[in-house]
Design a protein around this motif. Structure first.
Motif, PDB file in Angstrom:
ATOM      1  N   ARG A  99       0.808  -1.162  -0.047  1.00  0.00           N
ATOM      2  CA  ARG A  99      -0.313   0.027  -0.035  1.00  0.00           C
ATOM      3  C   ARG A  99       0.709   1.385   0.122  1.00  0.00           C
ATOM      4  NH1 ARG A  99      -2.294  -1.105   4.950  1.00  0.00           N
ATOM      5  NH2 ARG A  99      -2.186  -3.356   4.828  1.00  0.00           N
ATOM      6  N   LYS A 100       1.789   1.216  -0.999  1.00  0.00           N
ATOM      7  CA  LYS A 100       2.345   2.566  -1.060  1.00  0.00           C
ATOM      8  C   LYS A 100       3.365   3.131  -0.041  1.00  0.00           C
ATOM      9  CE  LYS A 100      -0.177   4.699  -4.664  1.00  0.00           C
ATOM     10  NZ  LYS A 100       0.311   5.239  -5.846  1.00  0.00           N
ATOM     11  N   ARG A 101       3.786   2.240   0.764  1.00  0.00           N
ATOM     12  CA  ARG A 101       4.586   2.378   2.024  1.00  0.00           C
ATOM     13  C   ARG A 101       6.002   2.653   1.024  1.00  0.00           C
ATOM     14  NH1 ARG A 101       0.992   2.790   5.256  1.00  0.00           N
ATOM     15  NH2 ARG A 101      -0.361   1.108   5.882  1.00  0.00           N
ATOM     16  N   LYS A 102       6.588   3.708   1.627  1.00  0.00           N
ATOM     17  CA  LYS A 102       7.724   4.037   1.219  1.00  0.00           C
ATOM     18  C   LYS A 102       9.176   4.077   1.926  1.00  0.00           C
ATOM     19  CE  LYS A 102       5.644   6.644  -2.356  1.00  0.00           C
ATOM     20  NZ  LYS A 102       5.275   7.240  -3.196  1.00  0.00           N
ATOM     21  N   ARG A 103       8.969   4.358   3.264  1.00  0.00           N
ATOM     22  CA  ARG A 103       9.936   4.274   4.413  1.00  0.00           C
ATOM     23  C   ARG A 103       9.650   3.888   5.330  1.00  0.00           C
ATOM     24  NH1 ARG A 103      10.741   9.911   4.103  1.00  0.00           N
ATOM     25  NH2 ARG A 103      11.662   9.448   2.263  1.00  0.00           N
TER      26      ARG A 103
ATOM     27  N   SER B 225      11.260  11.780   9.931  1.00  0.00           N
ATOM     28  CA  SER B 225      11.802  11.118   8.715  1.00  0.00           C
ATOM     29  C   SER B 225      10.881  10.743   7.725  1.00  0.00           C
ATOM     30  CB  SER B 225      12.465   9.911   9.076  1.00  0.00           C
ATOM     31  OG  SER B 225      11.442   8.959   9.468  1.00  0.00           O
ATOM     32  N   GLY B 226       9.345  10.782   8.003  1.00  0.00           N
ATOM     33  CA  GLY B 226       8.493  10.611   7.039  1.00  0.00           C
ATOM     34  C   GLY B 226       8.221   9.068   6.756  1.00  0.00           C
ATOM     35  N   ALA B 227       8.628   8.389   7.681  1.00  0.00           N
ATOM     36  CA  ALA B 227       8.344   6.780   7.867  1.00  0.00           C
ATOM     37  C   ALA B 227       6.845   6.590   7.807  1.00  0.00           C
ATOM     38  CB  ALA B 227       9.213   6.456   8.909  1.00  0.00           C
ATOM     39  N   ASP B 228       6.507   5.684   6.935  1.00  0.00           N
ATOM     40  CA  ASP B 228       5.161   4.717   7.000  1.00  0.00           C
ATOM     41  C   ASP B 228       5.137   3.799   7.984  1.00  0.00           C
ATOM     42  OD1 ASP B 228       6.095   5.167   3.732  1.00  0.00           O
ATOM     43  OD2 ASP B 228       4.408   6.399   4.587  1.00  0.00           O
ATOM     44  N   ALA B 229       6.162   3.075   8.270  1.00  0.00           N
ATOM     45  CA  ALA B 229       6.349   1.817   8.925  1.00  0.00           C
ATOM     46  C   ALA B 229       7.682   1.926   9.958  1.00  0.00           C
ATOM     47  CB  ALA B 229       6.528   0.703   8.129  1.00  0.00           C
ATOM     48  N   VAL B 230       7.465   1.324  11.126  1.00  0.00           N
ATOM     49  CA  VAL B 230       8.711   1.028  11.965  1.00  0.00           C
ATOM     50  C   VAL B 230       9.153  -0.498  12.331  1.00  0.00           C
ATOM     51  CG1 VAL B 230       9.336   1.487  14.394  1.00  0.00           C
ATOM     52  CG2 VAL B 230       7.997   3.106  13.135  1.00  0.00           C
ATOM     53  N   HIS B 231      10.238  -0.720  12.006  1.00  0.00           N
ATOM     54  CA  HIS B 231      10.755  -1.889  12.355  1.00  0.00           C
ATOM     55  C   HIS B 231      11.661  -1.710  13.520  1.00  0.00           C
ATOM     56  CE1 HIS B 231      12.493  -6.018  12.333  1.00  0.00           C
ATOM     57  NE2 HIS B 231      11.984  -6.111  10.953  1.00  0.00           N
ATOM     58  N   PRO B 232      11.138  -2.652  14.789  1.00  0.00           N
ATOM     59  CA  PRO B 232      11.664  -2.532  16.086  1.00  0.00           C
ATOM     60  C   PRO B 232      13.046  -3.059  16.214  1.00  0.00           C
ATOM     61  CG  PRO B 232       9.983  -4.225  16.135  1.00  0.00           C
ATOM     62  CD  PRO B 232       9.981  -3.696  14.533  1.00  0.00           C
ATOM     63  N   GLY B 233      13.360  -4.127  15.045  1.00  0.00           N
ATOM     64  CA  GLY B 233      14.512  -4.928  15.126  1.00  0.00           C
ATOM     65  C   GLY B 233      14.241  -6.300  16.149  1.00  0.00           C
ATOM     66  N   TYR B 234      15.281  -6.325  17.079  1.00  0.00           N
ATOM     67  CA  TYR B 234      15.099  -7.388  17.954  1.00  0.00           C
ATOM     68  C   TYR B 234      15.513  -7.020  19.249  1.00  0.00           C
ATOM     69  CZ  TYR B 234      17.031 -11.955  20.209  1.00  0.00           C
ATOM     70  OH  TYR B 234      16.912 -12.793  20.823  1.00  0.00           O
ATOM     71  N   GLY B 235      14.992  -7.485  20.322  1.00  0.00           N
ATOM     72  CA  GLY B 235      15.087  -7.190  21.500  1.00  0.00           C
ATOM     73  C   GLY B 235      13.953  -6.522  22.287  1.00  0.00           C
TER      74      GLY B 235
ATOM     75  N   ARG C  24      19.180  -4.095   4.620  1.00  0.00           N
ATOM     76  CA  ARG C  24      19.057  -4.832   3.513  1.00  0.00           C
ATOM     77  C   ARG C  24      17.951  -5.518   2.972  1.00  0.00           C
ATOM     78  NH1 ARG C  24      21.807 -10.616   3.070  1.00  0.00           N
ATOM     79  NH2 ARG C  24      21.912 -10.907   1.017  1.00  0.00           N
ATOM     80  N   ALA C  25      17.213  -6.133   3.818  1.00  0.00           N
ATOM     81  CA  ALA C  25      15.822  -6.285   3.421  1.00  0.00           C
ATOM     82  C   ALA C  25      15.016  -5.504   2.983  1.00  0.00           C
ATOM     83  CB  ALA C  25      15.027  -7.334   4.576  1.00  0.00           C
ATOM     84  N   CYS C  26      14.954  -4.234   3.422  1.00  0.00           N
ATOM     85  CA  CYS C  26      14.265  -2.980   3.087  1.00  0.00           C
ATOM     86  C   CYS C  26      15.003  -2.795   1.401  1.00  0.00           C
ATOM     87  CB  CYS C  26      14.530  -1.627   3.637  1.00  0.00           C
ATOM     88  SG  CYS C  26      13.581  -2.018   5.479  1.00  0.00           S
ATOM     89  N   ARG C  27      16.017  -2.789   1.215  1.00  0.00           N
ATOM     90  CA  ARG C  27      16.663  -2.483  -0.179  1.00  0.00           C
ATOM     91  C   ARG C  27      16.165  -3.587  -1.185  1.00  0.00           C
ATOM     92  NH1 ARG C  27      17.887   2.127   0.864  1.00  0.00           N
ATOM     93  NH2 ARG C  27      19.959   2.751   1.549  1.00  0.00           N
TER      94      ARG C  27
ATOM     95  N   GLY D 268      12.768  -2.559  -2.191  1.00  0.00           N
ATOM     96  CA  GLY D 268      12.629  -1.332  -2.626  1.00  0.00           C
ATOM     97  C   GLY D 268      12.203  -0.218  -1.951  1.00  0.00           C
ATOM     98  N   LEU D 269      12.277  -0.463  -0.549  1.00  0.00           N
ATOM     99  CA  LEU D 269      11.782   0.494   0.321  1.00  0.00           C
ATOM    100  C   LEU D 269      12.970   1.678   0.783  1.00  0.00           C
ATOM    101  CD1 LEU D 269       9.716  -1.798   2.552  1.00  0.00           C
ATOM    102  CD2 LEU D 269       8.680  -0.030   1.204  1.00  0.00           C
ATOM    103  N   GLU D 270      12.715   2.846   0.997  1.00  0.00           N
ATOM    104  CA  GLU D 270      13.619   3.730   1.482  1.00  0.00           C
ATOM    105  C   GLU D 270      13.856   3.472   3.098  1.00  0.00           C
ATOM    106  OE1 GLU D 270      12.590   7.819   0.860  1.00  0.00           O
ATOM    107  OE2 GLU D 270      12.696   7.317  -1.262  1.00  0.00           O
ATOM    108  N   THR D 271      14.819   3.992   3.630  1.00  0.00           N
ATOM    109  CA  THR D 271      15.124   3.540   5.162  1.00  0.00           C
ATOM    110  C   THR D 271      15.272   4.817   5.874  1.00  0.00           C
ATOM    111  OG1 THR D 271      17.335   2.889   4.732  1.00  0.00           O
ATOM    112  CG2 THR D 271      15.889   1.163   4.817  1.00  0.00           C
ATOM    113  N   ALA D 272      15.108   4.686   7.158  1.00  0.00           N
ATOM    114  CA  ALA D 272      15.744   5.891   8.110  1.00  0.00           C
ATOM    115  C   ALA D 272      16.259   5.058   9.348  1.00  0.00           C
ATOM    116  CB  ALA D 272      14.411   6.776   8.533  1.00  0.00           C
ATOM    117  N   GLY D 273      17.300   5.866   9.734  1.00  0.00           N
ATOM    118  CA  GLY D 273      18.004   5.293  11.160  1.00  0.00           C
ATOM    119  C   GLY D 273      17.767   6.205  12.193  1.00  0.00           C
TER     120      GLY D 273
END
Length: 152
Positions: A18-22, A91-101, A37-40, A43-48
């Motif tokens: 659904r048009k998720r971009k970052r 950052s204009g993120a559409d989604a958040v990946h919490p990582g591990y922990g 790497r998975a986001c790349r 085809g998704l942009e990333t913010a750290g």
């Protein structure tokens, strides 16, 4: 030995169709690099995110955007839910990946993401209740109290 590539469903996972971009990566180190790497690949942009002490962290060299979330203390930066939600908005993120922990198992964080219009890449807040042992025991006791037969 090379790993076999697993084909993704057409258009990628459901949440990113659904048009998720970052995606904001709410972690650091090797975990952040793996998510990046998975986001790349999708085809998704990333913010750290980073604390003032980690301004030169390796994952920040590869993200599209970076946001400082606080001082060196992890309690005031990487574990500060309000600051991470703010970083996602900045950052204009559409989604958040919490990582591990910690954040990946935190019901409050998952709920805060959803309440702020962000996709939490992980389990629903309801399923994360079991991450808190005391709450999980209470929930099981309530469930067992409603049963007609005692469980063993």
């Amino acid at each position: 030995m090379r790993r076999k590539r697993v084909p993704l469903p057409r258009g990628g996972p459901k949440w990113c169709r659904r048009k998720r971009k970052r995606v904001l990566i709410a972690n650091r180190g090797e975990i952040a690099l793996r998510i990046l790497r998975a986001c790349r690949l999708l085809g998704l942009e990333t913010a750290g995110i980073y604390s003032k002490a980690d301004a030169d962290a390796l994952h920040l060299k590869y993200v599209d955007r970076k946001v400082c979330v606080g001082p060196a203390s992890s309690g005031e930066s990487y574990l500060n839910i309000r600051n991470i939600i703010g970083a996602a908005e900045i950052s204009g993120a559409d989604a958040v990946h919490p990582g591990y922990g910690f954040l990946a198992e935190n019901e409050e964080f998952a709920r805060a993401c959803m309440e702020n219009g962000l996709v939490f890449i992980g389990p629903s807040p309801e399923s994360l209740v079991t991450g808190h042992k005391a709450r999980a025991r209470e929930a099981m006791a309530e469930r067992q109290a409603g049963q007609d037969h005692p469980s063993q």
